[in-house]
Design a protein around this motif. Structure first.
Motif, PDB file in Angstrom:
ATOM      1  N   ASN A   5       0.646  -1.723   0.280  1.00  0.00           N
ATOM      2  CA  ASN A   5      -0.054   0.122  -0.283  1.00  0.00           C
ATOM      3  C   ASN A   5       0.425   1.505   0.108  1.00  0.00           C
ATOM      4  O   ASN A   5       0.192   1.937  -0.076  1.00  0.00           O
ATOM      5  N   ILE A   6       2.200   1.974   0.200  1.00  0.00           N
ATOM      6  CA  ILE A   6       3.162   2.118   0.060  1.00  0.00           C
ATOM      7  C   ILE A   6       3.942   2.354  -1.460  1.00  0.00           C
ATOM      8  O   ILE A   6       4.075   3.477  -1.876  1.00  0.00           O
ATOM      9  N   GLY A   7       3.668   2.028  -1.751  1.00  0.00           N
ATOM     10  CA  GLY A   7       4.485   1.346  -2.788  1.00  0.00           C
ATOM     11  C   GLY A   7       5.284   0.098  -3.349  1.00  0.00           C
ATOM     12  O   GLY A   7       4.821  -0.628  -3.616  1.00  0.00           O
ATOM     13  N   ALA A   8       5.787  -0.174  -4.635  1.00  0.00           N
ATOM     14  CA  ALA A   8       6.871  -1.234  -4.862  1.00  0.00           C
ATOM     15  C   ALA A   8       7.991  -1.307  -4.305  1.00  0.00           C
ATOM     16  O   ALA A   8       8.680  -0.518  -3.780  1.00  0.00           O
ATOM     17  N   PHE A   9       8.509  -3.481  -4.205  1.00  0.00           N
ATOM     18  CA  PHE A   9       9.721  -3.173  -4.056  1.00  0.00           C
ATOM     19  C   PHE A   9      11.060  -4.058  -4.917  1.00  0.00           C
ATOM     20  O   PHE A   9       9.785  -4.317  -5.357  1.00  0.00           O
ATOM     21  N   LEU A  10      11.614  -3.215  -5.199  1.00  0.00           N
ATOM     22  CA  LEU A  10      13.007  -4.506  -6.639  1.00  0.00           C
ATOM     23  C   LEU A  10      13.911  -4.277  -5.870  1.00  0.00           C
ATOM     24  O   LEU A  10      14.790  -4.443  -4.889  1.00  0.00           O
ATOM     25  N   ASP A  11      14.448  -5.686  -6.819  1.00  0.00           N
ATOM     26  CA  ASP A  11      15.196  -6.597  -6.601  1.00  0.00           C
ATOM     27  C   ASP A  11      17.011  -6.195  -7.305  1.00  0.00           C
ATOM     28  O   ASP A  11      16.610  -6.031  -8.260  1.00  0.00           O
ATOM     29  N   TRP A  12      17.572  -5.711  -6.368  1.00  0.00           N
ATOM     30  CA  TRP A  12      18.896  -4.898  -6.531  1.00  0.00           C
ATOM     31  C   TRP A  12      19.626  -5.569  -6.157  1.00  0.00           C
ATOM     32  O   TRP A  12      21.370  -5.195  -6.045  1.00  0.00           O
ATOM     33  N   GLY A  13      19.622  -7.113  -6.119  1.00  0.00           N
ATOM     34  CA  GLY A  13      20.689  -7.397  -5.469  1.00  0.00           C
ATOM     35  C   GLY A  13      21.249  -7.565  -3.686  1.00  0.00           C
ATOM     36  O   GLY A  13      22.068  -8.653  -3.891  1.00  0.00           O
ATOM     37  N   LEU A  14      20.477  -7.089  -3.142  1.00  0.00           N
ATOM     38  CA  LEU A  14      20.933  -6.879  -1.344  1.00  0.00           C
ATOM     39  C   LEU A  14      19.347  -7.050  -0.857  1.00  0.00           C
ATOM     40  O   LEU A  14      18.604  -7.751  -1.049  1.00  0.00           O
ATOM     41  N   GLU A  15      20.190  -7.889   0.194  1.00  0.00           N
ATOM     42  CA  GLU A  15      18.633  -7.731   1.444  1.00  0.00           C
ATOM     43  C   GLU A  15      18.007  -7.746   1.765  1.00  0.00           C
ATOM     44  O   GLU A  15      16.609  -7.992   1.289  1.00  0.00           O
ATOM     45  N   LYS A  16      18.196  -5.914   1.597  1.00  0.00           N
ATOM     46  CA  LYS A  16      16.815  -5.419   1.846  1.00  0.00           C
ATOM     47  C   LYS A  16      16.432  -5.161   0.507  1.00  0.00           C
ATOM     48  O   LYS A  16      17.096  -3.772  -0.696  1.00  0.00           O
ATOM     49  N   HIS A  17      15.186  -4.987  -0.274  1.00  0.00           N
ATOM     50  CA  HIS A  17      14.566  -4.304  -1.352  1.00  0.00           C
ATOM     51  C   HIS A  17      14.667  -3.047  -1.558  1.00  0.00           C
ATOM     52  O   HIS A  17      14.932  -2.168  -0.094  1.00  0.00           O
ATOM     53  N   LEU A  18      14.429  -2.698  -3.333  1.00  0.00           N
ATOM     54  CA  LEU A  18      14.354  -1.295  -3.360  1.00  0.00           C
ATOM     55  C   LEU A  18      13.330  -0.457  -2.833  1.00  0.00           C
ATOM     56  O   LEU A  18      12.716  -1.199  -3.703  1.00  0.00           O
ATOM     57  N   PHE A  19      12.792   0.380  -2.886  1.00  0.00           N
ATOM     58  CA  PHE A  19      11.867   1.258  -2.795  1.00  0.00           C
ATOM     59  C   PHE A  19      11.682   2.027  -3.784  1.00  0.00           C
ATOM     60  O   PHE A  19      11.924   2.964  -3.954  1.00  0.00           O
ATOM     61  N   ALA A  20      10.575   1.298  -4.498  1.00  0.00           N
ATOM     62  CA  ALA A  20      10.323   3.213  -5.563  1.00  0.00           C
ATOM     63  C   ALA A  20       8.640   3.462  -4.843  1.00  0.00           C
ATOM     64  O   ALA A  20       7.383   2.565  -5.639  1.00  0.00           O
ATOM     65  N   PRO A  21       8.540   4.443  -4.874  1.00  0.00           N
ATOM     66  CA  PRO A  21       7.422   4.727  -3.657  1.00  0.00           C
ATOM     67  C   PRO A  21       6.360   4.894  -5.167  1.00  0.00           C
ATOM     68  O   PRO A  21       6.723   5.312  -6.464  1.00  0.00           O
ATOM     69  N   PHE A  22       5.111   5.430  -5.348  1.00  0.00           N
ATOM     70  CA  PHE A  22       3.850   5.110  -5.558  1.00  0.00           C
ATOM     71  C   PHE A  22       3.790   6.734  -6.783  1.00  0.00           C
ATOM     72  O   PHE A  22       3.958   6.953  -7.963  1.00  0.00           O
TER      73      PHE A  22
END
Length: 276
Positions: free
Chosen positions: A83-100
């Motif tokens: 509900n806050i956005g999308a999360f992308l795989d960038w090769g690290l443990e914590k995914h990369l956030f893309a807000p709406f």
């Protein structure tokens, strides 16, 4: 200063139960968790790590190599949408956030998007944006004819393929300059064909002018040698046949055979060309 979203070369300061602490010349330190600590190390040794914010928004280091760093473009896959956005795989443990607010169109889980990664000045967090046009501009162009550049495929149009040039300018490869299939987000070496008065940039995957003759000539020679010294191609051949056979435009092909003929490497016959 420890730079978030970038590689940092830091000094190993001390070992703890949770990992080793690394520091810079200004007295800042950051944790490299145990899972990333090298098997052998010495206090005072330098090590290169990537730094970002962990799940609790604290600076942390890793020896993993992300697929993209700050102020770069990359094609990444969405692994989660909430509900806050999308999360992308960038090769690290914590995914990369893309807000709406940074999504050109609503992202969907499992799909790939070309994004630009920047640091949010308010939170210090790295953010991905698929609104890539806002991060490229042709207002300041420091490019000249035949300059070799890095290209990232950003969009497909009726005229051709739009590309990002050296991570800062935008250009277009026209359809008649395309001799291979390109994919969104793929990276290529290219050449500046023309910088127009309206600040638009024409780009080619082939060197321009005199420099273009040599690789094209070599391609013709290689094809001749692979076909027993003869090709049924000439000045009157259909451009599509030349493109399908050699991945060259008819203009480049004619320049190439002219050069090879002048160097007495081929003979030009009525229905084709032959190695001397």
């Amino acid at each position: 200063m420890i730079r978030i979203g970038e590689y940092n070369t830091l000094e190993i300061l001390r070992e703890t139960s949770v990992g080793i602490f690394l520091g810079d010349e200004s007295g800042n330190d950051v944790l490299l968790p145990n899972k990333y600590v090298p098997k052998e190390f010495e206090i005072g040794q330098s090590i290169t790590v990537f730094c970002y914010l962990d799940h609790e928004e604290r600076p942390v280091a890793t020896t993993l190599k992300p697929k993209v760093t700050k102020d770069e473009f990359a094609l990444l896959k969405v692994v989660e949408v909430n509900n806050i956005g999308a999360f992308l795989d960038w090769g690290l443990e914590k995914h990369l956030f893309a807000p709406f607010r940074e999504q050109a169109r609503k992202m969907e889980e499992g799909k790939w998007y070309l994004v630009y990664v920047y640091e949010d000045t308010e939170t210090g967090r790295l953010v991905a944006s698929s609104k890539t046009n806002q991060f490229v501009s042709n207002e300041h162009i420091e490019l000249a004819f035949n300059d070799q550049v890095q290209l990232i495929v950003s969009r497909f149009t009726e005229l051709g393929v739009e590309v990002i040039i050296n991570n800062k300018n935008k250009g277009l490869i026209y359809n008649d300059e395309l001799f291979e299939n390109l994919k969104l987000g793929s990276i290529h070496q290219g050449y500046i064909k023309k910088v127009r008065e309206d600040q638009k940039i024409d780009v080619s995957l082939q060197p321009q002018g005199y420099k273009a003759i040599e690789p094209a000539s070599q391609k013709v020679l290689d094809e001749l040698r692979a076909n027993n010294g003869y090709l049924a191609l000439g000045d009157k051949s259909d451009p599509e046949l030349i493109k399908a056979t050699l991945n060259l435009s008819k203009k480049s092909f004619k320049k190439a055979i002219g050069s090879l003929y002048k160097e007495k490497l081929i003979t030009i016959e009525e229905n084709g060309i032959r190695l001397q």
